[in-house]
Design a protein around this motif. Sequence first.
Motif, PDB file in Angstrom:
ATOM      1  N   CYS A   1      32.173  70.400  36.274  1.00 52.03           N
ATOM      2  CA  CYS A   1      33.291  70.441  35.331  1.00 52.03           C
ATOM      3  C   CYS A   1      33.028  71.548  34.323  1.00 52.03           C
ATOM      4  O   CYS A   1      31.870  71.808  33.955  1.00 52.03           O
ATOM      5  CB  CYS A   1      33.420  69.089  34.616  1.00 52.03           C
ATOM      6  SG  CYS A   1      34.793  68.999  33.439  1.00 52.03           S
TER       7      CYS A   1
ATOM      8  N   LEU B   1      32.689  68.755  30.593  1.00 50.92           N
ATOM      9  CA  LEU B   1      32.922  67.340  30.865  1.00 50.92           C
ATOM     10  C   LEU B   1      33.076  66.530  29.583  1.00 50.92           C
ATOM     11  O   LEU B   1      33.938  65.650  29.488  1.00 50.92           O
ATOM     12  CB  LEU B   1      31.771  66.777  31.710  1.00 50.92           C
ATOM     13  CG  LEU B   1      31.978  65.374  32.275  1.00 50.92           C
ATOM     14  CD1 LEU B   1      33.203  65.301  33.156  1.00 50.92           C
ATOM     15  CD2 LEU B   1      30.737  64.930  33.047  1.00 50.92           C
TER      16      LEU B   1
ATOM     17  N   TYR C   1      40.913  72.783  31.292  1.00 55.08           N
ATOM     18  CA  TYR C   1      39.676  72.336  31.931  1.00 55.08           C
ATOM     19  C   TYR C   1      39.791  72.379  33.452  1.00 55.08           C
ATOM     20  O   TYR C   1      40.883  72.356  34.015  1.00 55.08           O
ATOM     21  CB  TYR C   1      39.346  70.903  31.484  1.00 55.08           C
ATOM     22  CG  TYR C   1      39.262  70.782  29.985  1.00 55.08           C
ATOM     23  CD1 TYR C   1      38.082  71.081  29.317  1.00 55.08           C
ATOM     24  CD2 TYR C   1      40.377  70.418  29.239  1.00 55.08           C
ATOM     25  CE1 TYR C   1      38.018  71.009  27.927  1.00 55.08           C
ATOM     26  CE2 TYR C   1      40.325  70.343  27.863  1.00 55.08           C
ATOM     27  CZ  TYR C   1      39.137  70.643  27.209  1.00 55.08           C
ATOM     28  OH  TYR C   1      39.080  70.583  25.833  1.00 55.08           O
TER      29      TYR C   1
ATOM     30  N   LEU D   1      37.902  70.689  37.046  1.00 54.39           N
ATOM     31  CA  LEU D   1      37.027  69.649  37.598  1.00 54.39           C
ATOM     32  C   LEU D   1      37.027  69.821  39.115  1.00 54.39           C
ATOM     33  O   LEU D   1      38.094  69.800  39.747  1.00 54.39           O
ATOM     34  CB  LEU D   1      37.564  68.264  37.224  1.00 54.39           C
ATOM     35  CG  LEU D   1      36.773  67.038  37.676  1.00 54.39           C
ATOM     36  CD1 LEU D   1      35.431  66.972  36.960  1.00 54.39           C
ATOM     37  CD2 LEU D   1      37.582  65.764  37.418  1.00 54.39           C
TER      38      LEU D   1
END
Length: 418
Positions: free
Chosen positions: A17, A20, A220, A222
């Motif tokens: 990630c 995270l 973000y 992931l």
Amino acid sequence: MNQALQTLVDRGFVKQCTDLEALSDLMDKEKVSFYAGVDPTGKSLHIGHMVPFFAMHHLQLAGHNPVALVGGGTAMIGDPSGKTELRKMLTPEQVAQNCISLKAQLGTVLDFSENPEDGMGKAVMRNNADWLSSLNYIDFLRDIGRHFSVNRMLTFESYKQRLERGLSFIEFNYQLLQSFDFLTLYRNEGCRLQIGGDDQWGNIVAGIELIRKVEGAECYGLTFNLITRADGHKMGKSEKGAVFLDPTLFSPYDFYQYWRNVNDADVIRFLKLFTFLPLEEIAGYEKAGVNINEAKERLAYEQTKIIHGEEEAEKARTAATAMFGGTAHSVESRDGMPSREMLRSELEKGVPVLELFASTDLAATNSDARRLVQGGGAWINDVKIEDVKALVDSSYLDEHDELLLRAGKKRYYRIIIK
């Protein structure tokens, strides 16, 4: 850690990630819109494509809002990530038809209804052709392309691998387009997170950097583990080829059998990734004394039920149990098997055994069928076929007027005589 993210970690999805801790804090504070994409390069996904969408399911259950992006625009180009050669080009009509098919398949794990159940996020599907097809190339280079460094792009593994074999200019543009997708979905849908396989890391990071430069916002990424089997083979590959979700390309019976026959070392891991069973229930299959075949049967049933529905899962389980339990004496027990019809008049003339097997899923060509017979793996109604020149006629029929073909110990095909 945020509970939804913890679920993905506990079930074995997460590889890396971008941040995270910050993502966890954001998901604790609000319901996050997030997306994963898939290019409609064929009319069916295979099971390997589905890992991000199974993860999407868990995030939707936690109240976050999935955006399933089909790449009607990027499919016209091709993503070099994980590929060794240039993708085959499709017509706009082929891409549009594939998009329709893929939505139905993704709908097996995502709820696209207008009013999902209480507590669930609202899922939508978008097509990047809606904004990519009308792009003005000069404007795109000026507004978006100027934010990308060629030197930076070449540090990503997907490009480094392809440079050794040859990377076309059209593919080199793919990262810009995928980054523009993230920017567009941030603007239009409020997407703060992109998820995908770990081979997409470079494209995801590029999109985050673009949003930061253009909008000054923090998003973000992931990524999930690329799933391989314990025997080292790529996930979603079988003797027949790719394990497609489309039942016309890979029958529900064969789909069930694929999962029923996974390596012992993969069963618990796949139960976590590819079913929605609670982790506590899955843990029960890890206890000493539990028959591993019970876990395999549960995996096969649950996965087939998710993708093909409960009725097909029941048929496949009944057929498999009958075949391997030696009780395939009723027509009903064979309902889930792959099958085709044959005219009685055709059979009575005599059909060369190699042609017969090659007309089924058990052998792709007469040569494959020849090798099957010569290797001692071809059977019809429990009669072993040893002569490659044999003619199959009505004398081979069983009490149900059917031919039950078998390749090896586990692969069956039913020919119904009309």
